[in-house]
Scaffold this motif. Sequence first.
Motif, PDB file in Angstrom:
ATOM      1  N   VAL A 121       9.488  -4.050  -7.740  1.00 15.20           N
ATOM      2  CA  VAL A 121       8.102  -3.942  -7.269  1.00 15.20           C
ATOM      3  C   VAL A 121       7.798  -2.476  -6.982  1.00 15.20           C
ATOM      4  CG1 VAL A 121       7.942  -6.273  -6.305  1.00 15.20           C
ATOM      5  CG2 VAL A 121       8.854  -4.430  -4.884  1.00 15.20           C
ATOM      6  N   LYS A 122       6.517  -2.165  -6.923  1.00 13.31           N
ATOM      7  CA  LYS A 122       6.100  -0.800  -6.610  1.00 13.31           C
ATOM      8  C   LYS A 122       4.919  -0.861  -5.638  1.00 13.31           C
ATOM      9  CE  LYS A 122       3.443  -0.462 -10.903  1.00 13.31           C
ATOM     10  NZ  LYS A 122       3.324  -1.910 -11.049  1.00 13.31           N
ATOM     11  N   THR A 123       4.501   0.311  -5.176  1.00 13.74           N
ATOM     12  CA  THR A 123       3.388   0.366  -4.226  1.00 13.74           C
ATOM     13  C   THR A 123       2.165  -0.359  -4.793  1.00 13.74           C
ATOM     14  OG1 THR A 123       4.154   2.449  -3.352  1.00 13.74           O
ATOM     15  CG2 THR A 123       1.837   1.939  -2.975  1.00 13.74           C
ATOM     16  N   GLY A 124       1.590  -1.219  -3.987  1.00 19.50           N
ATOM     17  CA  GLY A 124       0.389  -1.960  -4.420  1.00 19.50           C
ATOM     18  C   GLY A 124       0.718  -3.363  -4.882  1.00 19.50           C
ATOM     19  N   LEU A 137       5.229  -1.171  -0.290  1.00 18.15           N
ATOM     20  CA  LEU A 137       4.834   0.242  -0.233  1.00 18.15           C
ATOM     21  C   LEU A 137       6.105   1.084  -0.369  1.00 18.15           C
ATOM     22  CD1 LEU A 137       2.985   2.639   0.513  1.00 18.15           C
ATOM     23  CD2 LEU A 137       3.185   1.975   2.899  1.00 18.15           C
ATOM     24  N   GLU A 138       6.220   1.789  -1.504  1.00 22.22           N
ATOM     25  CA  GLU A 138       7.407   2.633  -1.686  1.00 22.22           C
ATOM     26  C   GLU A 138       7.336   3.821  -0.723  1.00 22.22           C
ATOM     27  OE1 GLU A 138       8.290   2.962  -6.263  1.00 22.22           O
ATOM     28  OE2 GLU A 138       6.169   2.488  -5.894  1.00 22.22           O
ATOM     29  N   VAL A 139       8.451   4.082  -0.082  1.00 25.06           N
ATOM     30  CA  VAL A 139       8.526   5.238   0.830  1.00 25.06           C
ATOM     31  C   VAL A 139       9.814   6.004   0.507  1.00 25.06           C
ATOM     32  CG1 VAL A 139       7.061   4.466   2.719  1.00 25.06           C
ATOM     33  CG2 VAL A 139       9.406   3.677   2.646  1.00 25.06           C
ATOM     34  N   GLU A 211      -4.231   5.500   3.845  1.00 27.79           N
ATOM     35  CA  GLU A 211      -5.051   5.301   2.642  1.00 27.79           C
ATOM     36  C   GLU A 211      -5.155   3.825   2.265  1.00 27.79           C
ATOM     37  OE1 GLU A 211      -3.870   9.593   0.712  1.00 27.79           O
ATOM     38  OE2 GLU A 211      -3.184   7.765  -0.274  1.00 27.79           O
ATOM     39  N   LEU A 212      -4.056   3.108   2.435  1.00 23.30           N
ATOM     40  CA  LEU A 212      -4.073   1.674   2.082  1.00 23.30           C
ATOM     41  C   LEU A 212      -4.793   0.844   3.139  1.00 23.30           C
ATOM     42  CD1 LEU A 212      -0.422   1.310   0.733  1.00 23.30           C
ATOM     43  CD2 LEU A 212      -2.510   1.172  -0.610  1.00 23.30           C
TER      44      LEU A 212
END
Length: 395
Positions: A121-124, A137-139, A211-212
């Motif tokens: 999975v990736k951000t979003g 949410l990738e950090v 932002e999200l």
Amino acid sequence: MTVKLKENIYWVGAIDWTLRDFHGYVTGRGATYNSYLIIDEKITLVDTVKEPFCSELLERIRSIVDPGKIDYIICNHIEKDHSGSLLACLKEFGDVKIFSTKMAQAGLEKYYGPGLPVETVKTGDSVKLGKKTVQFLEVPMLHWPDSMFSYVPEDKLLLSNDGFGQHIATSGRFDDDVAEYEVMFEARKYYANLLTHLAPLIQNALKKVTELGLEIDMIAPCHGIIWRKDPGKIIQAYNDWSLHKAKDKVSVIYDTMWKSTEIMAKGIVETITDAGFEVRLLKLRETHRSDVMAEILDSKGIFIGSPTIHRQLFPTVADLLCYMKGLKPQNKAAAAFGSFGWSGEAVQMISDDLKEIKLDVIEPGVRAKYLPDESEMKEVHALSRTMIEKIRAMG
Ligand code: FEO
């Protein structure tokens, strides 16, 4: 005992009361490995625990649900304190899907072998569990390149893995169960020793959260207490630390052979104290580097002192400087001092290392031959006054 965070979300982790060393970091108050169980149409475990605590995790899960009914494992971070029980969980849970970042997938396969049932999975991206959703949410680098946060919007719950953690073993699971001083002390130490050098990435992560538009009512990290009373407090602290904000505080860090460098250190403490600043005097043979880093984090000024031994730094001072070069504390004034017998290289070596870290180094440092005399102590006090001026100029 399990602990309810939100309706159908439980803490099922483990408490490591007696841990005193976490890969070289002194954990005077122990640690916890927090895992969370979400009960929905798709039953989901968020992170596992360090391998020796696997049976504790499974026992807690069993008290809520048959582990064979678990559908998903979310792996927010592959470091073994969170993934160490993964294989045992897969065996116990049967047919499950693991959600992780692409980086984490590669790391998990290196650790545990190919063929793991991972969906990257990736951000979003998000996964619907039933009534609840988990957004990802990738950090990266919080705390390894593979790291991510998981967020449950229906409960305004951020599952932040290493982010916002603290190494502290407590009977209460929440910030309102524990003295604020203890929790913030350990949160500062944790940040100082794990995250100081990642400040720009932490700023990015905080920006992404804004932002999200994630509304956060609770932050549940994988170490220490869960922030439910005031999650904004730790977000504000991370913002301040990653902007390198510090106090009118000076840390005087040293080691000594025959107390000459110690006399100089105490002279610095006297002058800085007289100026009304907060001071810490830290002798390295008595104070672990991980505790020293916590003091450095919120100090505007640091002094480092070492005698010269065998034309080198005293070993404990070299150890600290090596550690600091990795963690790179910023936005501080710094100065060196130390005694010597004949060659006296240590003070310049300290100054050079502090410059390499890109601190604002006051030069020259002060050296004292054998035992600091009146004139050498005058230099010590003058160097301390220069430090005071520098800190006042920082505002
Ligand atoms: Fe708590 Fe980076 O592992």
